[in-house]
Design a protein around this motif. Sequence first.
Motif, PDB file in Angstrom:
ATOM      1  N   GLU A   1       0.828  -1.212   0.000  1.00 53.20           N
ATOM      2  CA  GLU A   1       0.000   0.000   0.000  1.00 53.20           C
ATOM      3  C   GLU A   1       0.861   1.260   0.000  1.00 53.20           C
ATOM      4  O   GLU A   1       0.593   2.223  -0.732  1.00 53.20           O
ATOM      5  CB  GLU A   1      -0.924  -0.002   1.216  1.00 53.20           C
ATOM      6  CG  GLU A   1      -1.862   1.208   1.252  1.00 53.20           C
ATOM      7  CD  GLU A   1      -2.771   1.211   2.469  1.00 53.20           C
ATOM      8  OE1 GLU A   1      -3.516   2.183   2.633  1.00 53.20           O
ATOM      9  OE2 GLU A   1      -2.712   0.230   3.261  1.00 53.20           O
ATOM     10  N   LYS A   2       1.934   1.274   0.803  1.00 51.15           N
ATOM     11  CA  LYS A   2       2.805   2.457   0.859  1.00 51.15           C
ATOM     12  C   LYS A   2       3.539   2.673  -0.464  1.00 51.15           C
ATOM     13  O   LYS A   2       3.683   3.808  -0.924  1.00 51.15           O
ATOM     14  CB  LYS A   2       3.806   2.313   1.997  1.00 51.15           C
ATOM     15  CG  LYS A   2       3.182   2.415   3.385  1.00 51.15           C
ATOM     16  CD  LYS A   2       4.253   2.354   4.472  1.00 51.15           C
ATOM     17  CE  LYS A   2       3.616   2.527   5.862  1.00 51.15           C
ATOM     18  NZ  LYS A   2       4.647   2.483   6.946  1.00 51.15           N
ATOM     19  N   GLN A   3       3.984   1.573  -1.075  1.00 52.83           N
ATOM     20  CA  GLN A   3       4.660   1.702  -2.368  1.00 52.83           C
ATOM     21  C   GLN A   3       3.696   2.235  -3.431  1.00 52.83           C
ATOM     22  O   GLN A   3       4.048   3.077  -4.248  1.00 52.83           O
ATOM     23  CB  GLN A   3       5.223   0.342  -2.791  1.00 52.83           C
ATOM     24  CG  GLN A   3       6.375  -0.151  -1.932  1.00 52.83           C
ATOM     25  CD  GLN A   3       6.745  -1.589  -2.218  1.00 52.83           C
ATOM     26  OE1 GLN A   3       6.106  -2.271  -3.041  1.00 52.83           O
ATOM     27  NE2 GLN A   3       7.760  -2.095  -1.517  1.00 52.83           N
ATOM     28  N   ARG A   4       2.432   1.734  -3.390  1.00 53.09           N
ATOM     29  CA  ARG A   4       1.444   2.199  -4.374  1.00 53.09           C
ATOM     30  C   ARG A   4       1.104   3.674  -4.153  1.00 53.09           C
ATOM     31  O   ARG A   4       0.924   4.428  -5.128  1.00 53.09           O
ATOM     32  CB  ARG A   4       0.171   1.329  -4.284  1.00 53.09           C
ATOM     33  CG  ARG A   4      -0.772   1.513  -5.462  1.00 53.09           C
ATOM     34  CD  ARG A   4      -1.836   0.429  -5.466  1.00 53.09           C
ATOM     35  NE  ARG A   4      -1.274  -0.902  -5.661  1.00 53.09           N
ATOM     36  CZ  ARG A   4      -0.899  -1.380  -6.837  1.00 53.09           C
ATOM     37  NH1 ARG A   4      -1.026  -0.632  -7.927  1.00 53.09           N
ATOM     38  NH2 ARG A   4      -0.404  -2.600  -6.932  1.00 53.09           N
ATOM     39  N   ASN A   5       1.027   4.112  -2.906  1.00 46.03           N
ATOM     40  CA  ASN A   5       0.768   5.530  -2.624  1.00 46.03           C
ATOM     41  C   ASN A   5       1.897   6.404  -3.170  1.00 46.03           C
ATOM     42  O   ASN A   5       1.660   7.475  -3.722  1.00 46.03           O
ATOM     43  CB  ASN A   5       0.625   5.747  -1.120  1.00 46.03           C
ATOM     44  CG  ASN A   5      -0.656   5.168  -0.565  1.00 46.03           C
ATOM     45  OD1 ASN A   5      -1.600   4.909  -1.321  1.00 46.03           O
ATOM     46  ND2 ASN A   5      -0.694   4.956   0.746  1.00 46.03           N
ATOM     47  N   LEU A   6       3.127   5.933  -3.011  1.00 46.81           N
ATOM     48  CA  LEU A   6       4.274   6.701  -3.503  1.00 46.81           C
ATOM     49  C   LEU A   6       4.225   6.795  -5.027  1.00 46.81           C
ATOM     50  O   LEU A   6       4.420   7.881  -5.608  1.00 46.81           O
ATOM     51  CB  LEU A   6       5.568   6.035  -3.029  1.00 46.81           C
ATOM     52  CG  LEU A   6       6.875   6.782  -3.332  1.00 46.81           C
ATOM     53  CD1 LEU A   6       7.901   6.552  -2.214  1.00 46.81           C
ATOM     54  CD2 LEU A   6       7.481   6.330  -4.653  1.00 46.81           C
TER      55      LEU A   6
ATOM     56  N   SER B   1       1.589   6.500  -6.947  1.00 44.32           N
ATOM     57  CA  SER B   1       0.426   7.318  -7.340  1.00 44.32           C
ATOM     58  C   SER B   1       0.746   8.804  -7.245  1.00 44.32           C
ATOM     59  O   SER B   1       0.324   9.596  -8.105  1.00 44.32           O
ATOM     60  CB  SER B   1      -0.777   6.976  -6.448  1.00 44.32           C
ATOM     61  OG  SER B   1      -1.151   5.641  -6.608  1.00 44.32           O
ATOM     62  N   GLN B   2       1.479   9.182  -6.209  1.00 46.57           N
ATOM     63  CA  GLN B   2       1.830  10.594  -6.062  1.00 46.57           C
ATOM     64  C   GLN B   2       2.756  11.050  -7.188  1.00 46.57           C
ATOM     65  O   GLN B   2       2.577  12.135  -7.756  1.00 46.57           O
ATOM     66  CB  GLN B   2       2.505  10.824  -4.707  1.00 46.57           C
ATOM     67  CG  GLN B   2       2.852  12.282  -4.423  1.00 46.57           C
ATOM     68  CD  GLN B   2       1.647  13.181  -4.375  1.00 46.57           C
ATOM     69  OE1 GLN B   2       0.824  13.098  -3.478  1.00 46.57           O
ATOM     70  NE2 GLN B   2       1.495  14.055  -5.366  1.00 46.57           N
TER      71      GLN B   2
ATOM     72  N   GLU C   1       0.685  11.431 -10.311  1.00 44.24           N
ATOM     73  CA  GLU C   1      -0.134  12.649 -10.283  1.00 44.24           C
ATOM     74  C   GLU C   1       0.702  13.874 -10.643  1.00 44.24           C
ATOM     75  O   GLU C   1       0.275  14.729 -11.424  1.00 44.24           O
ATOM     76  CB  GLU C   1      -0.747  12.809  -8.894  1.00 44.24           C
ATOM     77  CG  GLU C   1      -1.630  14.051  -8.746  1.00 44.24           C
ATOM     78  CD  GLU C   1      -2.170  14.213  -7.340  1.00 44.24           C
ATOM     79  OE1 GLU C   1      -2.497  15.358  -6.963  1.00 44.24           O
ATOM     80  OE2 GLU C   1      -2.249  13.186  -6.602  1.00 44.24           O
TER      81      GLU C   1
ATOM     82  N   GLN D   1       5.613  14.154   1.538  1.00 47.38           N
ATOM     83  CA  GLN D   1       4.244  14.226   1.034  1.00 47.38           C
ATOM     84  C   GLN D   1       3.491  12.913   1.251  1.00 47.38           C
ATOM     85  O   GLN D   1       2.325  12.901   1.656  1.00 47.38           O
ATOM     86  CB  GLN D   1       4.263  14.584  -0.460  1.00 47.38           C
ATOM     87  CG  GLN D   1       2.892  14.691  -1.111  1.00 47.38           C
ATOM     88  CD  GLN D   1       2.150  15.952  -0.694  1.00 47.38           C
ATOM     89  OE1 GLN D   1       2.775  16.920  -0.255  1.00 47.38           O
ATOM     90  NE2 GLN D   1       0.830  15.943  -0.812  1.00 47.38           N
ATOM     91  N   VAL D   2       4.163  11.791   0.989  1.00 47.03           N
ATOM     92  CA  VAL D   2       3.511  10.478   1.091  1.00 47.03           C
ATOM     93  C   VAL D   2       3.604   9.919   2.506  1.00 47.03           C
ATOM     94  O   VAL D   2       2.909   8.959   2.857  1.00 47.03           O
ATOM     95  CB  VAL D   2       4.137   9.501   0.069  1.00 47.03           C
ATOM     96  CG1 VAL D   2       3.377   8.178   0.026  1.00 47.03           C
ATOM     97  CG2 VAL D   2       4.155  10.117  -1.322  1.00 47.03           C
ATOM     98  N   ASP D   3       4.489  10.520   3.309  1.00 48.16           N
ATOM     99  CA  ASP D   3       4.693  10.109   4.696  1.00 48.16           C
ATOM    100  C   ASP D   3       5.182   8.653   4.776  1.00 48.16           C
ATOM    101  O   ASP D   3       4.589   7.800   5.450  1.00 48.16           O
ATOM    102  CB  ASP D   3       3.401  10.270   5.509  1.00 48.16           C
ATOM    103  CG  ASP D   3       3.660  10.135   7.021  1.00 48.16           C
ATOM    104  OD1 ASP D   3       4.835  10.325   7.432  1.00 48.16           O
ATOM    105  OD2 ASP D   3       2.711   9.843   7.756  1.00 48.16           O
TER     106      ASP D   3
END
Length: 831
Positions: free
Chosen positions: A221-226, A228-229, A232, A249-251
């Motif tokens: 999940e953390k890798q996907r959030n990074l 995705s950012q 974007e 930004q992604v924390d």
Amino acid sequence: MNEVSSTVGTCTVNVVINHEIPDLEPFYTYSVPDHLVDQVKPGRLVHVPFGSAEVIGTVWTPIIWGDVNAGSMRLRPLKAVLDDAPHLEPEQLDMVAWLAQECCCDIGTAMKCVTPPWMGARVEITTSLVDPYLDPDTLGSSVARRHLAATLINLGGTAKYDEIKRACDIPTFGNTYRQLLQQRVFVETRRIVRTGVSAKTERVAVLQADSTTLKSAMLTEKQRNLISQLAEWATEGVAQVSVSRLLEQVDVGPSVLAAVVNKGLVTVDNRQVRRAPLTHIGPFTTTPKLTACQATAVGEIDKALNVGEYSKILLFGVTASGKTEVYLSAISKILQQGKSAMVLLPEIALTAQVADVFVARFGDRVALLHSNLSEGERLDEWHRLQKNEAQIVVGARSAVFAPVQNLGLVIVDEEHETSYKQESTPRYNARAAAQWRAQKDRAVLVLGSATPSLESFYQADETEAVAEAEPQAALVEMPERVSNRPLPAVYIADMREEFKNKPVMFSARLLDEMAHRFAKREQVILFLNRRGYAQFILCRDCGWTARCASCDVSLTYHAHDRSLRCHHCGFIGPAPSLCAVCGGSRVRGFGIGTERVEEEVRALFPEITTLRMDRDTTSRRGDHARLIRAFRQREADVLIGTQMVAKGLDFPFVTLVGVISADTTLNMPDFRAAERTFQLLAQVAGRAGRGELPGEVFVQTFTPEHYAIRCALSHDYRQFYNTEMLYRRELKYPPFSRFVNLIVAGTNEAATCAQAGELARLVRRVTDEKADVIGPSAAPLAKLKDLYRFHCALRAPLSVNVPDLMRDVLSAAPRSLKQGLTVDIDPYSML
């Protein structure tokens, strides 16, 4: 290391040495090795042998082709061209030549003025043994060679040249070292060590995978959030993102980024980062609806810009008439033409405020240059201008030398200010330098001021043109404030009357008005052009006064650290509690400075907050901007300061300005004293009533009848101009003549006086009645930094080419007369 070419090549080049060496020639000639011919161009930095050292120089001329008479000249070759170093543009080299001519200084001195500080560099030579197992005894009978080789062995076989020289300590070091180089016992490597800084870099992340790859990738999940950012930001056109910003930004931690890098989805690299001295936060501004005066002024400047030739405009606008918006509109026009603009401001404090306005309008197209920037910031801003990444430079005096490309508009704001004149060699005037650049580039020069210098107004005054010559500048007037706000009412406080009862710092009326403003939460500016707590300390028993041992001045008392300071040489010592002569305890301070004013205000109004702005409170980088922004945000009720607070600052809630003493500048021994007094009073008065609230000004003086003070009282520049010009014309002072101040300084008073007398006689003989020679006499500051000072003044008609005349004088003067001599053409101070 210092070999002489055995045969002189067919091409040579002249180089200005960038080194602190006495008695330098204008330039030195070197041969150019074949492998460097294509790299050697005017303005490039080169590495050259010079005496027993190797130094950096600047190529002054193009390569000169042709055989050189080997019998009369044995030239040494260039070592290298520094391709990665900042260089000077051809126009800047032309400016060096102009500066040397106009200021009567040598090319090397002018070069240092135009050359940015980070271009100063040195060559670091590392020497190594060719055979690391060398036995010094195999070097023959020479004790010196064996000792030098043994020294390098003891240093580990490799060491810096200077380190070897110190450790060896033999008188024949240079010759012995060269012998070992020629015998291939030693070998050298060189690198350029530049002073200051290099480029700044940061780690950036770049998304590499496409959407198909991302869908099939096994991610947490953390890798996907990074990811995705990053995706974007990529859609917004931001391909490279700072790693630190991304993780914040992604924390997430660095391990998450490392994981996606290992999977080939993201790459991390280093990129060069601009050290921005000023970044804009918030929306960018647009051009507001102009007032009628502003629209007229913009129209006149636009006409000149459309012609595309050099022209000069004097923008004579009262305080708060909106000159800055006129500048912004003119710059917008020149940018539309694909050209660049230069904006000069007199003070770093003013630069900080105005730069905010320009960056808010034009963003990254603005480069900022002044002495309070870090070396890294100046390096980056210089490079942006040289690469045409920025098309607007905003800065103080030295910004006139910036490498602006395709210059179309030059603006000198507050053109009357004396801070445009440099008081160290070369003593140039940035206003004159700006005019030279505008003429060279066929640009439009705009001089802006509410109180123009007499020289500038004289050149634009049509009434003078009838009797003298055609005006050399177009006059554009802005006689009204924005929104038709009234000019502040100015009142005189006659301190002779106030002192009849007892000495006071503030007149009764000024105290009442301050209390009234504080009660309404309005702001006040108090102006006194003298820093410190007391002007001097004196023993009331014997009359002893603490004086500077190095300068012929009294020491100023500073209360915050109980010190005595010389504002000329920088001496700092403890303030005594007892007299140094009689031992008496009645040692008191006399005369007031800004520090004392602040203390008095706090005692009288303990409920209010004060800020003080002078050289003592603005010594650190960023102090100017911090104080200005704090006062604008109403974090203080009163701003107390020297002339820093008198120039161009815009505080909408300031409704009262108090001038503590209008006589400080009026009584200076200088023919410009009245002009400076009028300008300071008019400018500081202009800080009041700039917003919706009306303003008032109270001027405290012991000479209320003086015309400079009276004209400032009524905001009447033309009346002051007409009165002052009567005196100037009668005494043949500028603008009806040109002055040169020749200052001789030396450690022996009698010898320096004799030298000044001999110099005056030489000047009279060489000038041959082309000019009046006044003096010699002791300078008003007769001793400064342990040097006794005498001067004589030369007054020449406008028809005389003063720089050429002074060069004739210097050519005829023996070296003994030039020692300790300063030539100041068109001086702003005769002290």
